[in-house]
Each structure stands twice: as C-alpha cells, then as structure tokens.
Design an enzyme around this catalytic site. Structure first.
Site, mmCIF file in Angstrom:
data_model
loop_
_atom_site.group_PDB
_atom_site.id
_atom_site.type_symbol
_atom_site.label_atom_id
_atom_site.label_comp_id
_atom_site.label_asym_id
_atom_site.label_seq_id
_atom_site.Cartn_x
_atom_site.Cartn_y
_atom_site.Cartn_z
ATOM 1 N N HIS A 118 0.942 -1.248 0.126
ATOM 2 C CA HIS A 118 0.007 -0.079 -0.058
ATOM 3 C C HIS A 118 0.648 1.300 -0.042
ATOM 4 C CE1 HIS A 118 -3.499 -2.399 1.857
ATOM 5 N NE2 HIS A 118 -3.151 -2.857 0.483
ATOM 6 N N CYS A 146 4.210 20.501 -7.460
ATOM 7 C CA CYS A 146 5.394 20.041 -8.164
ATOM 8 C C CYS A 146 5.599 21.433 -8.802
ATOM 9 C CB CYS A 146 5.135 18.984 -9.026
ATOM 10 S SG CYS A 146 6.513 18.532 -10.217
#
Ligand code: APR
Length: 246
Positions: A118, A146
């Site tokens: 996960h 970003c």
C-alpha cells in the site's frame, strides 16, 4: 499445542512468506486503521478520506489528515514483533516480508526489501502521473504542488479504489505461491488483494499461521491460529522455532 506445532513448521520451512497489517504496529502506538481517528479527526471515517475522490474534492483536508498521521507515525518506534521478523529473516533460508502498512517500522527495525503493498506514508507523488516528487521540488502550498509540472502533490500510498503497484503485487504473489510457511500477522484479512495471499499459499501446500488477538476470516482456514498481540507472540514463536531444530 498450537504454538509448538507452528514453531515446528516454521523451523522446518525453507521459504517463508510473511504478511503484516496494522496490528503489528499497534504496540508501537500506531493506531490500527479502523481505530485511527481521534481528536480532531474523530468525525471522519478513514474510508472517506483515503480515496482519490476525497483528495479531488477536499485536497487540503486530506493533506492535513496525512500530515497528522505522518507526525504520529514519526514518533513511533519498532516493537518486539518487528524485531522478531528481522531475526526470523536471519534464521530461514528465504523470507519475503509483505506489508500492508504504510509506516516505516519494519525498515526502522532493520528489515530489508519490504514489499509495501500500500505504499509509504512518507513518500510523495504527483497526483496525475503518480511519479515521485523530491522535497526540494515541491511548493509550500497545502497540498504542495510540483514546481516542475504544477501537478498537486499527494501521499505515496494506495487509496481505496486504486490498484496496487504491479511489480510489488507480482513479487508478493510469487512469494505466497512458493512459501512452505505463510505467516499472517495483525491483519483483519478483509482488504483485497492482500487477504487472498494466505489462501493462495495454502492451496499451494503452505502451512498457514495466523497471529492476531481476534478472529478473522482466515482463522478457521489456517493450520495454526495464535491468539495474542504480535509483540508478545512473535518473539516466542521465533525462539521456539529455532530452538526446536537444533
Ligand atoms: N497484534 C496483532 N494483531 C493485532 C493487534 C496486536 N497487538 N492489535 C490489533 N490487531 C489486529 C486486529 O484484531 C485486526 O484484525 O490487527 C488487525 C488490524 O486490522 P485493520 O485495522 O483492518 O488493518 P489491516 O488489516 O492492516 O488493514 C488492511 O486496509 O484499511 C486499509 O489500507 C489500509 O493497509 C490497510 C488495509
């Protein structure tokens, strides 16, 4: 007795696959997923926050929830259960450690090459292409963006409804198929595809051992069900397994 039988099987195994869930970190103070909501977060259900839809709808809320979880986990230390798995890896010919946990406690204890089904709470990825983002490449917005592509940054975990990293899942399936002993530790055995791994191992002839204080869908289907907290049961099991093959 279950412990003696389980220890004998483990001591004789050449290939061991181990699957861990939130229960192994419970005694390190990391709440299990379904007990995780306290204080400010008590009114939210994790299932409603850990989804791509929730992040699209309320990115700030989801980011702040992860910031809270990251801080909580950053204060935690590995326990005797995590350490017993490091010892086990040193005792058997081949061991694969598969974890559903997004914390880093196996790695902190010294386990190597953990298959993190996960993802990791401490990784950051871009929302659209899911590529990793370095801290130096993200803005201070909440959630960050970003700097290179402008995409939103999100935690590098697998959310409900998302597929698992294919290479990690492939390696986990292979380890389950090849195992002589499959250890399922501290998982509710309710979330797929991880929940199927012990059944798959069992079909291929593995001895399945479960460690959990409660019953799960696996309990009635495994050879040995050791009832108790992982930090207590696991060190005893490993000690017995490798005392009994001398
Ligand atoms: N030792 C061993 N097991 C324990 C302990 C303990 N000290 N304390 C609790 N448990 C057991 C519980 O009885 C339960 O079966 O750990 C399990 C925890 O269950 P969940 O919180 O559902 O965690 P997990 O099975 O790891 O969840 C799987 O589902 O919620 C998603 O992505 C999340 O990775 C998670 C996945």
């Amino acid at each position: 007795m279950d412990l003696a039988g389980a220890a004998r099987a483990l001591g004789a195994a050449r290939r061991v696959a181990v699957l861990t869930g939130a229960g192994i970190s419970a005694e390190s103070g990391v709440p299990t997923f379904r007990d995780a909501q306290t204080g400010l977060w008590a009114r939210y259900r994790p299932e409603d926050l850990a989804t791509p839809q929730a992040f699209a709808r309320e990115p700030q809320l989801v980011w702040e929830w992860y910031t809270w979880r990251r801080e909580l986990v950053a204060r935690a230390q590995p326990n005797a259960g995590h350490r017993a798995l490091v010892e086990l890896a040193a005792c058997v010919q081949h061991m694969t450690l598969i974890s559903q946990n997004v914390d880093h406690l196996h790695e902190l204890a010294g386990s190597r090459d953990v298959l993190k089904l996960h993802g990791s709470l401490f990784a950051n990825i871009r929302e659209d292409d899911r590529l990793p983002v370095a801290d130096s490449d993200r803005t201070d917005d909440v959630p960050p963006r970003c700097r290179v592509t402008g995409q939103r940054v999100r935690p590098g975990v697998v959310w409900f409804g998302e597929s698992l990293p294919a290479d990690v899942l492939h390696a986990a399936l292979e380890a389950a198929r090849e195992a002589d002993v499959f250890l399922s530790i501290g998982t509710s055995s309710a979330v797929e595809p991880a929940a199927s791994l012990p059944f798959m191992a069992s079909q291929r002839g593995a001895t399945v051992i479960e460690i959990n204080p409660d019953t799960t869908p696996l309990t009635g289907r495994c050879e040995y069900s050791l009832r108790g907290p992982a930090a207590e049961v696991l060190p005893v099991l490993v000690r017995h397994a490798f005392a009994s093959v001398e």
